[in-house]
Design a protein around this motif. Structure first.
Motif, mmCIF file in Angstrom:
data_model
loop_
_atom_site.group_PDB
_atom_site.id
_atom_site.type_symbol
_atom_site.label_atom_id
_atom_site.label_comp_id
_atom_site.label_asym_id
_atom_site.label_seq_id
_atom_site.Cartn_x
_atom_site.Cartn_y
_atom_site.Cartn_z
ATOM 1 N N LYS A 22 -0.840 -13.043 59.974
ATOM 2 C CA LYS A 22 0.274 -14.537 59.422
ATOM 3 C C LYS A 22 -0.542 -14.942 58.391
ATOM 4 C CE LYS A 22 1.043 -15.359 64.353
ATOM 5 N NZ LYS A 22 1.133 -15.470 66.035
ATOM 6 N N VAL A 23 -2.534 -15.772 58.280
ATOM 7 C CA VAL A 23 -2.758 -16.187 57.066
ATOM 8 C C VAL A 23 -2.569 -15.642 56.271
ATOM 9 C CG1 VAL A 23 -4.293 -16.887 56.088
ATOM 10 C CG2 VAL A 23 -3.804 -17.208 58.566
ATOM 11 N N ARG A 24 -2.852 -14.058 56.627
ATOM 12 C CA ARG A 24 -2.327 -13.342 54.286
ATOM 13 C C ARG A 24 -0.747 -13.686 53.878
ATOM 14 N NH1 ARG A 24 -5.545 -7.853 55.726
ATOM 15 N NH2 ARG A 24 -4.613 -7.950 57.840
ATOM 16 N N VAL A 25 -0.040 -12.942 54.919
ATOM 17 C CA VAL A 25 1.124 -13.399 54.569
ATOM 18 C C VAL A 25 1.207 -14.466 54.374
ATOM 19 C CG1 VAL A 25 3.535 -13.220 55.275
ATOM 20 C CG2 VAL A 25 1.995 -11.399 56.536
ATOM 21 N N GLY A 26 1.557 -15.804 55.200
ATOM 22 C CA GLY A 26 1.553 -17.477 54.538
ATOM 23 C C GLY A 26 1.190 -17.201 52.658
ATOM 24 N N LEU A 27 -0.151 -16.628 52.733
ATOM 25 C CA LEU A 27 -0.927 -17.909 51.662
ATOM 26 C C LEU A 27 -0.538 -16.441 50.123
ATOM 27 C CD1 LEU A 27 -5.002 -17.310 53.078
ATOM 28 C CD2 LEU A 27 -3.330 -19.647 51.621
ATOM 29 N N SER A 28 0.321 -15.393 51.495
ATOM 30 C CA SER A 28 0.991 -14.242 49.728
ATOM 31 C C SER A 28 2.013 -14.780 49.487
ATOM 32 C CB SER A 28 1.244 -13.308 50.110
ATOM 33 O OG SER A 28 -0.363 -12.117 50.910
ATOM 34 N N VAL A 29 2.390 -15.492 50.700
ATOM 35 C CA VAL A 29 4.410 -16.135 49.994
ATOM 36 C C VAL A 29 3.846 -17.385 48.887
ATOM 37 C CG1 VAL A 29 5.954 -17.021 50.816
ATOM 38 C CG2 VAL A 29 5.036 -15.683 51.713
ATOM 39 N N ILE A 30 2.720 -18.212 49.254
ATOM 40 C CA ILE A 30 2.884 -19.031 48.674
ATOM 41 C C ILE A 30 2.121 -19.156 47.524
ATOM 42 C CG2 ILE A 30 1.072 -21.378 48.429
ATOM 43 C CD1 ILE A 30 1.358 -21.706 51.542
ATOM 44 N N GLY A 31 1.619 -18.445 47.344
ATOM 45 C CA GLY A 31 0.737 -17.465 46.089
ATOM 46 C C GLY A 31 2.171 -17.277 45.272
ATOM 47 N N PHE A 32 2.943 -16.627 45.921
ATOM 48 C CA PHE A 32 4.340 -15.993 44.484
ATOM 49 C C PHE A 32 4.784 -16.673 44.373
ATOM 50 C CE2 PHE A 32 8.732 -15.131 44.626
ATOM 51 C CZ PHE A 32 8.572 -14.223 43.723
ATOM 52 N N PHE A 33 4.874 -18.438 45.400
ATOM 53 C CA PHE A 33 5.886 -19.516 44.794
ATOM 54 C C PHE A 33 4.044 -20.387 43.493
ATOM 55 C CE2 PHE A 33 8.865 -19.094 48.072
ATOM 56 C CZ PHE A 33 9.741 -18.949 47.827
ATOM 57 N N VAL A 34 3.625 -20.330 43.774
ATOM 58 C CA VAL A 34 2.741 -21.129 42.607
ATOM 59 C C VAL A 34 2.692 -20.308 41.507
ATOM 60 C CG1 VAL A 34 -0.094 -21.533 42.442
ATOM 61 C CG2 VAL A 34 0.991 -22.348 44.943
ATOM 62 N N LEU A 35 2.256 -18.761 41.844
ATOM 63 C CA LEU A 35 2.521 -18.164 40.648
ATOM 64 C C LEU A 35 3.484 -18.132 39.442
ATOM 65 C CD1 LEU A 35 0.067 -16.259 39.800
ATOM 66 C CD2 LEU A 35 1.906 -14.404 40.016
ATOM 67 N N LEU A 36 4.760 -18.459 40.432
ATOM 68 C CA LEU A 36 6.773 -18.645 39.781
ATOM 69 C C LEU A 36 6.383 -20.240 38.936
ATOM 70 C CD1 LEU A 36 9.325 -16.995 40.055
ATOM 71 C CD2 LEU A 36 9.656 -18.445 41.794
ATOM 72 N N ALA A 37 5.932 -20.896 40.125
ATOM 73 C CA ALA A 37 5.884 -22.467 39.326
ATOM 74 C C ALA A 37 5.315 -22.521 38.222
ATOM 75 C CB ALA A 37 5.363 -23.037 40.463
ATOM 76 N N LEU A 38 4.097 -21.853 38.073
ATOM 77 C CA LEU A 38 3.258 -21.741 36.802
ATOM 78 C C LEU A 38 3.910 -21.167 35.655
ATOM 79 C CD1 LEU A 38 -1.070 -21.072 38.141
ATOM 80 C CD2 LEU A 38 0.930 -23.435 37.506
ATOM 81 N N LEU A 39 3.937 -19.958 35.927
ATOM 82 C CA LEU A 39 4.759 -19.032 34.658
ATOM 83 C C LEU A 39 6.362 -18.931 34.595
ATOM 84 C CD1 LEU A 39 3.562 -15.868 35.690
ATOM 85 C CD2 LEU A 39 2.657 -17.130 33.645
ATOM 86 N N GLY A 40 7.138 -19.426 35.557
ATOM 87 C CA GLY A 40 8.341 -19.701 35.077
ATOM 88 C C GLY A 40 8.650 -20.697 33.887
ATOM 89 N N PRO A 41 8.491 -21.079 33.679
ATOM 90 C CA PRO A 41 9.080 -21.893 32.089
ATOM 91 C C PRO A 41 8.609 -20.510 30.612
ATOM 92 C CG PRO A 41 7.868 -23.377 32.827
ATOM 93 C CD PRO A 41 7.672 -22.675 34.298
ATOM 94 N N TRP A 42 7.642 -19.940 30.563
ATOM 95 C CA TRP A 42 7.891 -18.840 30.176
ATOM 96 C C TRP A 42 8.609 -18.041 30.222
ATOM 97 C CZ3 TRP A 42 6.096 -13.859 32.046
ATOM 98 C CH2 TRP A 42 5.487 -12.656 30.683
ATOM 99 N N LEU A 43 8.540 -17.401 31.630
ATOM 100 C CA LEU A 43 9.437 -15.814 32.241
ATOM 101 C C LEU A 43 11.023 -16.747 31.775
ATOM 102 C CD1 LEU A 43 8.943 -15.020 36.244
ATOM 103 C CD2 LEU A 43 9.010 -13.861 33.546
ATOM 104 N N THR A 44 11.212 -17.622 32.276
ATOM 105 C CA THR A 44 12.758 -18.120 31.513
ATOM 106 C C THR A 44 12.998 -18.332 30.408
ATOM 107 O OG1 THR A 44 12.587 -20.588 32.117
ATOM 108 C CG2 THR A 44 13.505 -19.715 33.121
#
Lengths: 362, 307
Positions: free
Chosen positions: B15-37
């Protein structure tokens, strides 16, 4: 808190309390009511704080009703507002330059007469009248669904917790974890789209068929039910998961207590053990939550009523906010806050009935 | 279970691993999002493509376009930054206030506790959403900063109650009492002895604060309290609502942002589940195969002893 509860030294007439025997009936009664009295004191203080907050907020924040109206008038007419008009506007909506203490006295006097001012948008309808019209809708819709969600969630939670690790539990628990993570208004939008727009089963907005006259007759009540079904279903759908999770976890813990084992060993029926021994004790924390949820009923109505344009108090607040109807915002907020406090007080009183420890120890 | 450090024990649960991975993914998206778009052509969240207005998902626009011809995928990516920004900032404010009120209340007790506890009880019973709405309503033209500030300022009370209870329990333990008797100054005891024992609770509180912030921002945006210039999942849903996306059947406009919020919140719930199970072993559900094996073995020994 602890200082007031210290036992007073025995003095004067009356039986001297001894440690070995039960405290006299009078002392027990004082303790029983002491809890409620203290809560009553707290809610009185909270109500006073709410009234002061309601008075101060608009005066501390930028923007006040009188100036807003004056600005609007100047914008529309393109010229300076004449002094007599300015004066009459300030007579109705308050003068921002008046001394704060004087304003507060006037405000308290108004409240005592249940005068919440006049709506700017629906001028000259009093705010209190609009609030009283909207209140029953909210109480009906959100009140019933809150109770329904609580009963459903708690019931399922007991079953899931009693059979922790079973197939039912392993499906129900993660599912509800997901359900309670979904933003409510989004669920409501989806439901509106699927059942209202695509399937056309339910009306898209409003509280009843506008072609019908309001009153206690069958067609009108049927229309109320029809219009309320979708908002009600979405509330229950997104609220019961939280109750289920809390109750499940408490039941899992309670079920392993010795007294539950003893009850089983005594050969009591399964239903009796679950309900009277495990569930009753596991429920106490859920019940505290229920008290807060009851309090949140009116506040929670905001999103529901906005999605479905339901004619309750939440929609009233939403509308007044969009149209910058300051007196209305103030009035609705005060009523919402006081109603919340009252609901909490009622729930606290019920709690005393449910948990004997509070009665005895105070 | 072998004696392992708490951290590694925590990461063992799925549970913790899946949860942290998903949160990590979205944090990454938030950080890299502007560069991606900005680096992928055709993925500008603000560009209005007038030839593609309100289109359903297609090869050109994976998640379709809005009523204004904006790419929904690009907006969803950009929205991660706005939503998580509000979530994190409001969680920082809310958690700090909860510590500031709850820690001294639990540690000092007595009159300090009475006053601070009264304060947090007051904020607990007040209907917070209408209160936030009213305050935000008076502050016209709010930015994401202000919204995060307001959410954090009104969202600390439940956490303060938890911190108070835990601080009370830790402060009454022998080592704290002993150091107090030795004349250790209060601020040292508070921040070096009591507070470190509460890290687990504070971390859990922070996590739920982030989710609460994301949800509250979305709710406020939905009610029309938002920064019209900023893009967050909340403002996306609000824009969809305002342009009657529901009545036009443009589901691709409001489904992705809501789904993202739900995913982040579910991930946080999973992490909290894992933490709860660590703190309260009774909650750990045993695997059914293990139960069956143990029961069979118990039956065997029972039969054996009968003979």
């Amino acid at each position: 808190m602890t200082t007031t509860e210290a036992p007073a030294p025995a003095s004067g007439p009356g039986p001297a309390p001894s440690a070995a025997t039960d405290p006299p009936a009078a002392v027990r009664a004082v303790r029983r009511w002491g809890f409620l009295l203290r809560r009553l004191g707290f809610y009185a203080a909270a109500a006073a704080a709410a009234i002061v907050l309601n008075f101060l907020l608009p005066r501390l924040m930028p923007g006040d009703p009188s100036s807003a109206i004056v600005e609007e008038l100047q914008r529309v007419s393109g010229q300076q507002v004449p002094p007599e008009t300015l004066e009459s506007i300030r007579a109705i909506f308050g003068d921002p330059d008046q001394n704060l203490a004087e304003q507060f006295v006037g405000y308290l006097g108004q409240l005592a007469r249940f005068d919440l001012g006049v709506s700017v948008v629906n001028f000259p309808v009093p705010v209190s009248e609009l609030v009283l019209q909207a209140l029953p809708w909210t109480l009906l819709l959100v009140g019933t669904t809150t109770v329904l969600a609580f009963v459903l969630g708690t019931g399922l939670g007991v079953i899931a917790g009693w059979k922790a690790g079973s197939r039912l539990d392993s499906i129900l628990t993660p599912l509800t974890a997901f359900l309670s993570s979904v933003p409510y208004f989004w669920v409501a939008l989806l439901a509106l789209w699927v059942f209202g727009f695509v399937l056309g089963w339910f009306p898209l907005s409003g509280g009843y068929d506008a072609n019908l006259a309001e009153g206690f007759n069958l067609p009108f009540l049927a229309s109320v039910m029809h219009y309320g079904a979708l908002p009600a279903a979405t509330i229950v759908f997104s609220a019961f998961g939280g109750w289920l999770l809390g109750m499940r976890n408490m039941t899992v813990t309670t079920v392993r207590e010795d007294y539950v084992l003893l009850a089983q060993a005594k050969g009591l029926s399964r239903g009796r053990v679950i309900l009277r021994y495990a569930a009753r004790n596991a429920m106490l924390p859920s019940f505290t939550g229920f008290a807060m949820a009851l309090g949140g009923v009116i506040g929670g109505a905001l999103l529901t009523e906005t999605v479905f344009s339901y004619p309750g108090i939440g929609y009233l607040l939403f509308e007044s906010l969009n149209k910058r109807d300051y007196p209305m915002m103030q009035g609705v907020f005060l009523i919402v806050t006081l109603a919340t406090l009252l609901a909490n007080l009622l729930a606290d009183s019920l709690y005393v009935v449910l948990d004997p420890r509070i009665r005895e120890q105070g | 279970m072998r004696p392992s450090s708490r951290g590694s024990g925590l990461l063992k649960g799925w549970k913790v691993r899946v949860g942290l991975s998903v949160i990590g993914f979205f944090v990454l998206l938030a950080l890299l999002g502007p560069w991606l778009t900005s680096s992928i052509p055709g993925l500008d969240p603000r560009a209005n493509d007038l030839t593609a207005i309100g289109l359903p998902p297609s090869a050109d626009h994976w998640l379709g376009t809005t009523q204004f011809g904006q790419d929904v995928l690009a907006q969803t990516i950009e929205g991660a930054r706005g939503s998580l920004f509000v979530g994190f900032l409001s969680a920082v404010i809310g958690t700090s206030l909860a510590i500031l009120v709850g820690l001294p209340a639990g540690y000092f007790g007595g009159r300090t506790d009475s006053w601070l506890n009264f304060l947090s009880n007051l904020f607990i019973v007040m209907p917070v959403l209408p209160l936030i709405l009213i305050v935000a309503g008076y502050m016209q033209g709010t930015g994401l900063w202000v919204i995060a500030l307001i959410i954090g300022f009104f969202g600390w009370s439940g956490g303060a109650r938890t911190i108070r209870a835990q601080a009370m329990s830790v402060s009454n333990r022998d080592f704290v009492l002993a150091m107090r008797t030795l004349g250790e100054p209060h601020h040292r005891l508070l921040f070096h002895e009591v507070l470190p024992h509460l890290t687990g609770w504070i971390a859990a509180m922070f996590l739920s604060g982030v989710i609460g912030g994301v949800m509250a921002e979305a709710g406020l945006a939905f009610l029309g309290i938002s920064d019209s210039g900023a893009i967050s999942w909340g403002t996306m849903i609000q824009a969809a609502q305002q342009q009657s996306a529901v009545l036009r059947g443009m589901w691709w406009w409001f489904v992705p942002p809501g789904l993202c919020i739900a995913l982040v919140a579910t991930a946080a719930t999973l992490v909290n589940f894992g933490v709860d199970e660590l703190a309260n072993p009774k909650l750990r559900t045993v695997r059914r195969s293990v139960v069956r094996r143990t029961r069979d073995r118990a039956n065997e020994t029972a039969v054996g002893s009968d003979a």
